[in-house]
Structures are given as C-alpha cells and as structure tokens.
Enzyme design. Structure first.
Site, PDB file in Angstrom:
ATOM      1  N   CYS A 257      35.783  42.557  30.054  1.00  0.00           N
ATOM      2  CA  CYS A 257      35.879  42.231  31.437  1.00  0.00           C
ATOM      3  C   CYS A 257      35.912  43.428  32.267  1.00  0.00           C
ATOM      4  O   CYS A 257      36.770  44.009  32.767  1.00  0.00           O
ATOM      5  CB  CYS A 257      37.210  41.552  31.793  1.00  0.00           C
ATOM      6  SG  CYS A 257      37.591  39.745  30.607  1.00  0.00           S
ATOM      7  N   ALA A 259      34.533  45.148  34.991  1.00  0.00           N
ATOM      8  CA  ALA A 259      34.175  45.923  36.582  1.00  0.00           C
ATOM      9  C   ALA A 259      35.671  46.534  36.972  1.00  0.00           C
ATOM     10  O   ALA A 259      36.677  45.656  36.473  1.00  0.00           O
ATOM     11  CB  ALA A 259      33.749  44.867  37.440  1.00  0.00           C
ATOM     12  N   GLY A 261      34.231  49.410  36.070  1.00  0.00           N
ATOM     13  CA  GLY A 261      33.889  50.322  35.182  1.00  0.00           C
ATOM     14  C   GLY A 261      34.479  51.305  34.765  1.00  0.00           C
ATOM     15  O   GLY A 261      33.899  52.180  33.892  1.00  0.00           O
ATOM     16  N   LYS A 263      37.287  51.874  32.944  1.00  0.00           N
ATOM     17  CA  LYS A 263      37.594  51.907  31.366  1.00  0.00           C
ATOM     18  C   LYS A 263      36.336  52.062  30.552  1.00  0.00           C
ATOM     19  O   LYS A 263      36.343  52.633  29.559  1.00  0.00           O
ATOM     20  CB  LYS A 263      38.322  50.642  31.206  1.00  0.00           C
ATOM     21  CG  LYS A 263      39.735  50.608  31.755  1.00  0.00           C
ATOM     22  CD  LYS A 263      40.445  49.235  31.450  1.00  0.00           C
ATOM     23  CE  LYS A 263      41.743  49.096  32.141  1.00  0.00           C
ATOM     24  NZ  LYS A 263      41.673  48.922  33.606  1.00  0.00           N
ATOM     25  N   ASP A 306      30.137  35.543  31.069  1.00  0.00           N
ATOM     26  CA  ASP A 306      31.667  34.973  30.674  1.00  0.00           C
ATOM     27  C   ASP A 306      31.724  35.263  29.245  1.00  0.00           C
ATOM     28  O   ASP A 306      31.260  34.791  28.320  1.00  0.00           O
ATOM     29  CB  ASP A 306      31.664  33.506  30.833  1.00  0.00           C
ATOM     30  CG  ASP A 306      33.281  32.850  30.525  1.00  0.00           C
ATOM     31  OD1 ASP A 306      34.129  33.815  30.160  1.00  0.00           O
ATOM     32  OD2 ASP A 306      33.514  31.746  30.649  1.00  0.00           O
ATOM     33  N   CYS A 378      47.202  43.866  34.228  1.00  0.00           N
ATOM     34  CA  CYS A 378      47.888  44.672  35.072  1.00  0.00           C
ATOM     35  C   CYS A 378      49.065  43.784  35.768  1.00  0.00           C
ATOM     36  O   CYS A 378      48.918  43.343  37.137  1.00  0.00           O
ATOM     37  CB  CYS A 378      47.223  45.059  36.362  1.00  0.00           C
ATOM     38  SG  CYS A 378      46.026  43.864  37.098  1.00  0.00           S
TER      39      CYS A 378
END
Length: 439
Positions: A257, A259, A261, A263, A306, A378
């Site tokens: 997942c 975006a 970007g 990480k 996905d 998070c």
C-alpha cells in the site's frame, strides 16, 4: 494580493466553511484545494487550530447561547471560539478576532442574520472567560480533550496508563521531519547546509532531521536534486525494520500500500539492489509514487492494484520481504490531520480491522520461507495493531512474531511532543515484524 494583506474576516469565512465541511464528513485534504491559493496558507492554519479545539468550542457555545445556531453560523462561531479559547499564545488580539468574526458573519448571506448572535456570544466569552473555561471542561471529556467521547473511551481502554498523555500530545502540531538520502549527502553535512540558511534542525534516528519550524520544500537545499525527503520520524522506522536481518543480496520486495512512496524510496535507498514492486489501489494517488521516486533517481515497478486481490497482479514469484502499511483509522496522525478525530465513527474501526485481516491473509502466502513481513498502521488503537497480529499468529503456525516496536505515540517532554523520548516518535504508529518459518 499576498496572504499577509488579506483581511482576517475573509480567512475566517473560509476557515469556517472548512469546519462546516468536516462536520458534513468532508476531509480537509479534499476541501483545501477549493480554497483560493492566496487564502490557503492562512485558512489552513486557522482551520487546523479551530479543529484542534472544536470540542471545547462547542461546549462553550452551549453555555453562551441556549439555542444552537444554523450550521453555517455555528461553524463560524465555533471557529472563532476555538481560536479564542485555545491554550498557548493568541494568534490574534482577542478583540480583533471578535471584530473580524462579526465582519465575516455580516459579509456572507448564509451567516448575515446571525451576526448579532456571533457578536454577543464572543463578547460575552471575553468578559466571562475565567469562569466559562473551567465550567466547560469540568464534566465534559469532549471539551477537556477535544476528541469524540467514543475515541477517548477506546483510547482509555487500550492504554490505561498513558491515554491522557496521548490525548494531550495530540493537541500539539507535529514537527516537520526530513529523511536525508545518505548516499547523496551525509545527514551531518545536510544539517550544516540547513544551518547556513538559518534553518535549525535536530537529528532523529539514522538519517532524520526534525526542523525547529516548518519550511516550504522549495526552501530546502537539494530537495529538487533528491538529497532529502519529507517523512515523519515514526514512518522512517519502517524500511530499516523490514530489512533488518534480511540476508539477501538483491531482495524481491513488495510495498503493498505504497502511496505516496516515501517508504518505497527508503527501501530502495537502504537496499540499492532491491527489486521493489509498489502497489496502490487509488489511481489518483499512485502517480505520486513515481513522481517521488523520479525526484530521488530511484526505480520501482509501480502498479495500480488492490494488494488483497492477488490473482489480478501477482506473477507467482515469492517475495523476500513485504511491507504492509495497511489502511487504518489514521488515529495516530491527528497532530498532522486534526480533522480525522471528527470524521471517524466508532463503526469504522471494525470495518478497517476486517480490511487489515484480508490484506494480511492474502499477502502471507506470497512470502518466501524465512521472508519478513512488516505490518504497520498509523493508528493508536489496539484493534488495528496488536489485536490484529495476535489473531493472525494464532491462526498461522508458520508465522513468528519477531521483536518489534509495537505501539508508538508522541510523548510530551521539555522539547515538546515527539522530541527525545519514545525514540523521537512524532506520530502514533504500530509495528509488528513477522517471519515465515520453514515448513
């Protein structure tokens, strides 16, 4: 016309519209592009401040008028009250703020009829401030902590020893943190470059710098050349955790997942030979991954997909490492996004937990034996952190839960929240590192 010369009443009008929009379920991220560019910096600051203190503002409004105003004037009144009642130095002189709030009401057809009420409530607040503030917070946790009641209760149950500290830290804006691309510029050297243009920074982690005050990225030396990126200190833990102990020369890595970007880039910076696939389900957010990588001079296989629907994108090759930064409540980043606390609903957590389980179960079979999967959110809620991993490990005998940070959150200390204590953590995060055992 510059933002400095714009009259305050115009900024208050726009900020109140954003607060009204949040109450209707629209995020600030979606609304801010609709604000004229010249107004946007000031309006963003005002709306963020108002939303941090919205619980107290609504409690005060209830004491200042027996009848709740219509939605638009109520948003303006509560925006002004939040700005007047907040702890810390005043953004504007109180009487100036009252005068401009009344002017804002008069100049908008949707609020004009309520201008006398706005004027009366705000002036009464100034007169009776010392008595009103203690009474507003005395028996109302929403006014005391400026979070929804369900949020406070869940946090208290999840973290019985630290919940109050966590809520207090959430009221402080998060610092701006940079990640220096070490192969291009040593962090100490970059810190000197910042000091040369009077930007004070403190080291955090292996390659991070916490700025004393936020600046525009265009003012950062070497930003366009890819020497540095903006990334929270908590998020900077992800790539080193995933790669720690991974003894593979050119690992095959999945960022599930990805975006925007940050990480993905960090993984490539730390493991230059890695073959990274970066997935993003949102076609509008996916281009940001490629843009960030291009600025840094890095490459990955970026796809819109996905991650849980593996049949649609997986080529059958196992991954040595998988980063699953799962969609979550974002309850850990309310310092950066104060609207999140008012947008979330209690039912969201179970729905998000189910989505997190779906991703974990779909991606685990794609991991090679002895491979590592780093699960992170998070979030400060245990239902999106420890509870998910406990349930997963209980149902997957080949999953070993390695030593990991677990739940992290900002803590208040002499340097402010997110400085020094708790590893310099500036956001709430959860990290769990899993290793696939041999059959």
């Amino acid at each position: 016309m510059s933002a400095v010369s714009l009259p305050l009443w115009r900024q208050l009008q726009a900020a109140a519209r954003l607060v009204h929009g949040v109450r209707q379920g629209r995020s600030l991220t979606a609304q801010l592009p609709e604000v004229p560019a010249g107004l946007r910096p000031g309006v963003q600051a005002l709306s963020f401040h108002a939303l941090r203190w919205l619980g107290l503002a609504e409690a005060l409004r209830g004491r200042l008028t027996a009848r709740r105003p219509a939605p638009r004037p109520d948003a303006l009144l509560c925006t002004a009250l939040g700005l007047l009642a907040a702890d810390g130095p005043d953004l504007y002189a109180p009487f100036t703020l009252v005068d401009q709030a009344v002017e804002a009401a008069k100049r908008d057809a949707a609020t004009r009829a309520s201008a006398p009420l706005v004027n009366a409530c705000l002036r009464r607040f100034l007169r009776e401030r010392e008595a009103l503030l203690p009474s507003a917070v005395q028996d109302d946790p929403v006014a005391r902590w400026n979070h929804p009641r369900w949020w406070i209760e869940r946090l208290r149950a999840d973290h019985p020893d630290t919940w109050a500290e966590m809520l207090a830290a959430a009221q402080h804006p998060a610092p701006m943190v940079l990640r220096v691309y070490k192969q291009k510029c040593p962090p100490a050297q970059y810190r000197q470059a910042l000091a040369a243009i009077n930007i004070e920074a403190t080291p955090v982690g292996d390659s991070g710098l916490v700025l004393r005050r936020p600046v525009h990225v265009a003012d950062l030396p070497g930003f366009a050349a890819g020497q540095v990126s903006v990334q929270s200190a908590a998020a900077q833990l992800a790539a080193p955790l995933l790669l720690r102990g991974l003894d593979v020369a050119a690992p095959r890595i999945l960022d599930a997942c990805a975006a925007p970007g940050g990480k993905t880039a960090h993984l490539l910076e730390l493991s230059p030979g890695a073959r990274v696939t970066a997935l993003e389900i949102d076609p509008q957010r996916s281009p940001r991954i490629a843009e960030n990588l291009a600025r840094l001079g890095l490459q990955a296989d970026v796809r819109v997909a996905d991650a849980a629907d593996t049949a649609a994108w997986w080529d059958g090759g196992r991954y040595d490492a998988i980063l699953l930064d799962a969609p979550c409540s974002a309850s850990g980043i309310v310092r950066r996004h104060p609207d999140v606390r008012w947008l979330r609903r209690p039912t969201d957590i179970a729905q998000l937990a189910a989505r997190q389980d779906r991703l974990l179960n779909a991606l685990w079979p794609l991991l090679a034996p002895r491979g590592r999967l780093l699960y992170c959110t998070c979030s400060v809620f245990r239902a999106e952190g420890g509870e998910r991993i406990q349930a997963f490990v209980a149902h997957n005998s080949d999953a070993a839960w390695l030593p990991s940070p677990g739940h992290l959150w900002p803590r208040l200390d002499e340097g402010g929240p997110g400085h020094g204590d708790n590893g310099g953590c500036d956001d709430g995060f959860f990290y769990a590192l899993l290793e696939k055992r041999l059959a």
